[in-house]
Design an enzyme around this catalytic site. Structure first.
Site, PDB file in Angstrom:
ATOM      1  N   GLY A  19      30.130  40.639  42.837  1.00 40.19           N
ATOM      2  CA  GLY A  19      30.828  40.633  41.373  1.00 40.19           C
ATOM      3  C   GLY A  19      32.287  40.011  41.435  1.00 40.19           C
ATOM      4  O   GLY A  19      32.149  39.135  42.299  1.00 40.19           O
ATOM      5  N   ILE A  20      33.093  40.334  40.542  1.00 38.51           N
ATOM      6  CA  ILE A  20      34.527  39.911  40.582  1.00 38.51           C
ATOM      7  C   ILE A  20      35.135  40.068  42.008  1.00 38.51           C
ATOM      8  O   ILE A  20      35.950  39.198  42.207  1.00 38.51           O
ATOM      9  CB  ILE A  20      35.138  40.705  39.486  1.00 38.51           C
ATOM     10  CG1 ILE A  20      34.484  40.308  38.282  1.00 38.51           C
ATOM     11  CG2 ILE A  20      36.644  39.941  39.792  1.00 38.51           C
ATOM     12  CD1 ILE A  20      35.327  41.164  36.922  1.00 38.51           C
ATOM     13  N   ASP A  39      34.612  47.536  50.879  1.00 39.80           N
ATOM     14  CA  ASP A  39      33.319  47.921  49.920  1.00 39.80           C
ATOM     15  C   ASP A  39      32.514  49.141  50.333  1.00 39.80           C
ATOM     16  O   ASP A  39      32.374  49.368  51.549  1.00 39.80           O
ATOM     17  CB  ASP A  39      32.314  46.766  49.769  1.00 39.80           C
ATOM     18  CG  ASP A  39      31.771  46.770  48.362  1.00 39.80           C
ATOM     19  OD1 ASP A  39      32.117  46.124  47.518  1.00 39.80           O
ATOM     20  OD2 ASP A  39      30.437  47.336  48.664  1.00 39.80           O
ATOM     21  N   ASP A  48      34.244  55.007  50.311  1.00 43.98           N
ATOM     22  CA  ASP A  48      33.977  55.536  49.174  1.00 43.98           C
ATOM     23  C   ASP A  48      35.057  56.296  48.246  1.00 43.98           C
ATOM     24  O   ASP A  48      35.647  57.035  48.479  1.00 43.98           O
ATOM     25  CB  ASP A  48      32.907  56.817  49.393  1.00 43.98           C
ATOM     26  CG  ASP A  48      32.467  57.245  48.027  1.00 43.98           C
ATOM     27  OD1 ASP A  48      32.814  56.927  46.972  1.00 43.98           O
ATOM     28  OD2 ASP A  48      31.443  58.551  48.202  1.00 43.98           O
ATOM     29  N   LEU A  49      35.303  55.433  47.294  1.00 46.92           N
ATOM     30  CA  LEU A  49      36.582  55.583  46.491  1.00 46.92           C
ATOM     31  C   LEU A  49      36.501  56.672  45.578  1.00 46.92           C
ATOM     32  O   LEU A  49      37.326  56.844  44.972  1.00 46.92           O
ATOM     33  CB  LEU A  49      37.231  54.276  45.741  1.00 46.92           C
ATOM     34  CG  LEU A  49      37.535  53.310  46.960  1.00 46.92           C
ATOM     35  CD1 LEU A  49      38.148  51.989  45.893  1.00 46.92           C
ATOM     36  CD2 LEU A  49      38.736  53.711  47.860  1.00 46.92           C
ATOM     37  N   GLY A  78      34.636  49.192  41.103  1.00 46.22           N
ATOM     38  CA  GLY A  78      34.395  49.918  39.967  1.00 46.22           C
ATOM     39  C   GLY A  78      32.836  50.117  39.400  1.00 46.22           C
ATOM     40  O   GLY A  78      32.085  49.424  40.262  1.00 46.22           O
ATOM     41  N   TYR A 158      32.976  55.255  30.845  1.00 46.18           N
ATOM     42  CA  TYR A 158      33.506  53.894  31.266  1.00 46.18           C
ATOM     43  C   TYR A 158      34.607  53.421  30.555  1.00 46.18           C
ATOM     44  O   TYR A 158      35.767  53.173  30.991  1.00 46.18           O
ATOM     45  CB  TYR A 158      32.271  53.034  31.218  1.00 46.18           C
ATOM     46  CG  TYR A 158      32.712  51.792  31.762  1.00 46.18           C
ATOM     47  CD1 TYR A 158      32.798  51.398  33.368  1.00 46.18           C
ATOM     48  CD2 TYR A 158      33.060  50.591  30.953  1.00 46.18           C
ATOM     49  CE1 TYR A 158      33.338  50.202  33.554  1.00 46.18           C
ATOM     50  CE2 TYR A 158      33.269  49.268  31.365  1.00 46.18           C
ATOM     51  CZ  TYR A 158      33.296  49.096  32.699  1.00 46.18           C
ATOM     52  OH  TYR A 158      33.700  47.822  33.120  1.00 46.18           O
ATOM     53  N   LYS A 162      38.552  52.719  31.784  1.00 41.98           N
ATOM     54  CA  LYS A 162      39.416  51.602  31.583  1.00 41.98           C
ATOM     55  C   LYS A 162      40.476  51.581  31.034  1.00 41.98           C
ATOM     56  O   LYS A 162      41.532  50.883  31.262  1.00 41.98           O
ATOM     57  CB  LYS A 162      38.201  50.378  31.292  1.00 41.98           C
ATOM     58  CG  LYS A 162      37.313  49.964  32.244  1.00 41.98           C
ATOM     59  CD  LYS A 162      37.685  49.460  33.607  1.00 41.98           C
ATOM     60  CE  LYS A 162      36.735  49.153  34.800  1.00 41.98           C
ATOM     61  NZ  LYS A 162      37.192  48.730  35.982  1.00 41.98           N
TER      62      LYS A 162
END
Length: 264
Positions: A19-20, A39, A48-49, A78, A158, A162
């Site tokens: 992704g981004i 990652d 693992d965040l 995310g 979600y 954000k």
């Protein structure tokens, strides 16, 4: 956008496996920068965040790999699950990344930091989740997220994650630890970006219609991650000397459609 390729910088990107994050890492590398890729699925750092141990591992490995010096941090990691893990990763994981790596940025040259927000931050949120997140109370935020899921409002986890990280950026960017230390801190808030996370929704005609109604994008429609990357590169470059505390919508006009000029 972007500084000359001859100015090499050391950058760390989380969520760099897809992704981004993957697009941002590729864009920075193409301009001659050294990129440390983090990652959950692997990379230079696997962490693992959603956990305290994973966040500590990210910081420790980053210090090891860079000699204690970073010029830019891009927090892209995310998830979008109807589950408390979303607030753990999107808010607490991002905050831990940025705060944990701030000492490495302070040792860098023209340091810059950025996190990925979302157009979803302007949608309805759960105040209990947001308030707990901004108070730094992870367990309370997780409890509120679980309650939202249990009552059939898992989608709010979600948007709340954000909104919380966007507000954290606004609050933190102007403090002595960030602005006072000469470190611009911003968020980029994309609209709908075609990534592995959004593809299942976009492939289903019913959910695609819902997405398009909730995130109208009159300019070019849904974006590819590569279209977000140049903005990230510029905001984390030495050229950005004054932009800080901003949530920059890269959303094809969605925020302007949804909120009009009422925010001003």
């Amino acid at each position: 956008m972007g500084e000359p390729a001859s100015t090499s910088r050391t950058c760390l990107v989380t969520g760099a496996g897809s992704g981004i994050g993957e697009a941002a890492a590729a864009h920075l590398r193409a301009r001659g920068h050294t990129v440390v890729r983090a990652d959950l699925a692997g990379g230079d750092i696997r962490a693992d965040l959603s956990t305290a141990d994973g966040r500590a591992e990210l910081v420790a490995r980053a210090r090891e790999l860079t000699g204690g010096r970073l010029d830019a941090v891009v927090a892209c990691a995310g998830v979008a699950h109807f589950d408390p893990v979303t607030i753990r990763v999107n808010h607490f994981g991002a905050v831990a990344t940025l705060e944990g790596l701030r000492p490495l940025l302070a040792a860098g040259t023209d340091p810059r930091a950025l996190v990925i927000g979302s157009i979803d931050s302007v949608h309805p949120t759960d105040p209990a989740i947001v308030d707990a997140a901004l108070a730094g109370d992870e367990e309370a935020a997780v409890t509120a997220s679980r309650a939202a899921v249990d009552r059939g409002e898992g989608h709010l986890v979600y948007s709340s994650s954000k909104a919380a990280i966007s507000r954290w950026v606004r609050r933190s960017a102007v403090t002595a630890e960030w602005a006072g230390a000469g470190i611009p801190l911003n968020a980029v808030a994309p609209g709908v970006v075609v990534t592995p996370m959004t593809r299942p929704m976009l492939d289903d005609p019913e959910t695609r219609g819902l997405v398009e109604r909730s995130v109208p994008m009159p300019l070019h429609g849904h974006a590819r991650p590569e279209r977000i990357a140049p903005l990230i590169t510029w905001l984390t470059s030495p050229e950005n000397a004054l932009v800080t505390g901003q949530v920059v919508f890269a959303d094809g006009g969605a925020d302007a459609v949804l909120r009009g000029d009422g925010t001003w």
